[in-house]
Design a protein around this motif. Structure first.
Motif, short mmCIF file in Angstrom:
data_model
loop_
_atom_site.label_atom_id
_atom_site.label_comp_id
_atom_site.label_asym_id
_atom_site.label_seq_id
_atom_site.Cartn_x
_atom_site.Cartn_y
_atom_site.Cartn_z
N ALA A 1 -9.09 3.62 -16.44
CA ALA A 1 -7.94 2.71 -16.13
C ALA A 1 -7.71 2.74 -14.51
N THR A 2 -7.42 1.54 -14.16
CA THR A 2 -6.92 1.02 -12.67
C THR A 2 -5.80 1.30 -12.37
N LEU A 3 -5.07 2.24 -11.55
CA LEU A 3 -3.53 2.10 -11.33
C LEU A 3 -3.34 1.64 -9.79
N LEU A 4 -2.50 0.70 -10.00
CA LEU A 4 -1.82 0.34 -8.68
C LEU A 4 -1.19 1.54 -7.74
N THR A 5 -1.37 1.79 -6.63
CA THR A 5 -0.66 3.14 -6.29
C THR A 5 0.05 2.61 -4.98
N GLN A 6 1.59 3.21 -5.02
CA GLN A 6 2.30 3.05 -3.91
C GLN A 6 2.40 4.24 -3.22
N ILE A 7 2.24 4.17 -1.91
CA ILE A 7 2.48 5.24 -0.87
C ILE A 7 3.31 5.09 0.16
N ALA A 8 4.49 6.14 0.09
CA ALA A 8 5.52 5.96 1.14
C ALA A 8 4.93 6.50 2.39
N VAL A 9 5.27 5.95 3.48
CA VAL A 9 5.01 6.43 4.96
C VAL A 9 6.27 6.41 5.75
N ASP A 10 6.31 6.85 6.84
CA ASP A 10 7.42 7.03 7.78
C ASP A 10 7.46 5.73 8.60
N PRO B 1 -0.32 4.10 9.45
CA PRO B 1 0.36 5.46 9.53
C PRO B 1 -0.32 6.71 8.26
N GLU B 2 0.47 7.60 8.34
CA GLU B 2 0.11 8.78 7.62
C GLU B 2 0.82 8.63 6.39
N PRO B 3 0.19 9.17 5.21
CA PRO B 3 0.56 9.13 3.92
C PRO B 3 1.71 10.08 3.90
N GLN B 4 2.98 10.01 3.04
CA GLN B 4 3.80 10.96 3.02
C GLN B 4 4.13 11.34 1.42
N TYR C 1 12.85 0.80 -1.73
CA TYR C 1 11.42 0.61 -1.05
C TYR C 1 11.06 -0.70 -0.90
N THR C 2 10.37 -1.02 0.03
CA THR C 2 9.88 -2.27 0.31
C THR C 2 8.15 -2.19 0.77
N GLY C 3 7.38 -3.11 0.85
CA GLY C 3 5.93 -2.80 1.55
C GLY C 3 6.22 -3.05 3.04
N VAL C 4 5.19 -2.69 3.66
CA VAL C 4 5.31 -2.58 5.25
C VAL C 4 3.72 -3.38 5.51
N GLU C 5 3.70 -3.65 6.83
CA GLU C 5 2.26 -4.38 7.20
C GLU C 5 1.59 -2.98 7.78
N ALA C 6 0.70 -2.49 6.97
CA ALA C 6 -0.21 -1.59 7.35
C ALA C 6 -1.22 -1.38 6.39
N VAL C 7 -2.05 -0.34 6.82
CA VAL C 7 -3.38 0.12 5.81
C VAL C 7 -3.42 1.46 6.01
N ILE C 8 -3.15 2.43 5.12
CA ILE C 8 -3.43 3.67 4.98
C ILE C 8 -4.83 4.08 4.98
N VAL D 1 7.96 1.79 2.60
CA VAL D 1 8.78 2.50 3.32
C VAL D 1 10.18 2.43 2.65
N ARG D 2 10.92 3.64 2.68
CA ARG D 2 12.29 3.65 1.94
C ARG D 2 13.27 3.15 3.02
#
Length: 303
Positions: free
Chosen positions: A103-112, A159-162, A198-205, A191-192
């Motif tokens: 299975a493929t899981l779309l994965t959200q990761i929070a950053v600072d 940014p660093e993954p949190q 939460y909302t998306g942000v312009e970045a690539v982890i 980002v929170r």
């Protein structure tokens, strides 16, 4: 053994190859053949992957549609997770038959949102360009660009993954012995906000940093960082270059490696190895040999 395998860009495209569906399918077949061997050897597998060329191509396609209404990088990252996950999932199923669930899981990761990376873009995305062409695109789109080897590419914040927002879902899949493809391109950066949503942000982890965090949080026993180089080398590219079979955590921390290539992999490997397990870096086609200690560079708290 629960293994997190982080696929480098060569799992989908060799350097300089056109970003076509045919090229990606051909490379995915080779990649999934190597990972199918890991599964056949009795190991449980979680797969992560990069998305640099793919997200860059989507950004260009989006701009061609309407340069005034471009989609942000978090949306494009989600699109690439689905697209690349589909290719990996289908080919792994072709390799293993119906004996294993994938299975493929779309994965959200929070950053600072205050991560200093937002003020200093360093993450390469998209295709390579000659310098003049890169400068033209920079002026047209407002990009940041940087040199990558003898070519130039777009760079974005990394940014660093949190926090892995979808960790609960991932653990459910692992409990059911599902081979899971996740954290594509380092995950979808979010980002929170002040009111708690939460909302998306312009970045690539960075994919390797996110993979190390994932491996820690699912209590994996090994983290494989798979690329197109057979090991970490001392004096790489020089006449006296020498492959390194094993590194301690301290040696990895002190190792001088390029920030745009091997550096993030070594840092991610050292981070995970602090958990008392081991990480290893090497060629994708050697995945099982690396896991067994017969290839690549192993990084652990043991000599």
């Amino acid at each position: 053994m629960l293994v997190v395998a982080a696929l480098g860009g060569n799992a989908l495209l060799e350097r300089g190859e056109a970003v076509t569906a045919e090229n990606q399918r051909d490379n995915v077949k080779k990649a999934m053949h190597a990972l199918a061997d890991v599964v056949r050897a009795g190991h449980q597998l979680v797969i992560t992957h990069g998305n640099g060329p793919q997200i860059g191509l989507l950004a260009l396609q989006n701009d061609a549609y309407d340069s005034d209404k471009t989609f942000p990088l978090d949306i494009l990252g989600a699109e690439t997770e689905g697209m690349i996950g589909y290719l990996l999932e289908q080919e792994l199923e072709n390799q293993l038959g119906e004996s294993h669930a994938v299975a493929t899981l779309l994965t959200q990761i929070a950053v600072d949102p205050d991560d200093p990376a937002f003020a200093q873009p360093t993450k390469f995305i998209g295709p390579v360009y000659d310098k003049d062409e890169a400068e033209e695109l920079k002026n047209k789109h407002g990009w940041d660009i940087a040199q990558d080897g003898d070519k130039w590419r777009r760079v974005v914040p990394s940014p660093e993954p949190q926090k892995i927002q979808d960790l609960k879902v991932l653990k459910i899949l692992l409990q059911q012995q599902v081979i899971t493809i996740c954290i594509g391109g380092g995950g979808i950066p979010i980002v929170r906000q002040e009111h708690g949503t939460y909302t998306g942000v312009e970045a690539v982890i960075d994919k390797d940093a996110a993979s190390a965090l994932l491996a820690e949080q699912v209590d994996a026993e090994a983290l494989l960082l798979l690329t197109d180089v057979d090991a970490v080398y001392k004096n790489f590219g020089e006449p006296d270059e020498q492959a390194i079979g094993r590194m301690t955590i301290d040696e990895a921390k002190d190792f001088d490696a390029p920030s745009g290539s091997m550096g993030p992999k070594i840092a991610a490997a050292a981070r995970f190895a602090r958990s008392g397990k081991f990480a290893a870096i090497g060629r994708l086609e050697d995945a099982l040999k690396i896991l067994e200690g017969n290839a690549g560079t192993r990084i652990s708290d043991e000599n």
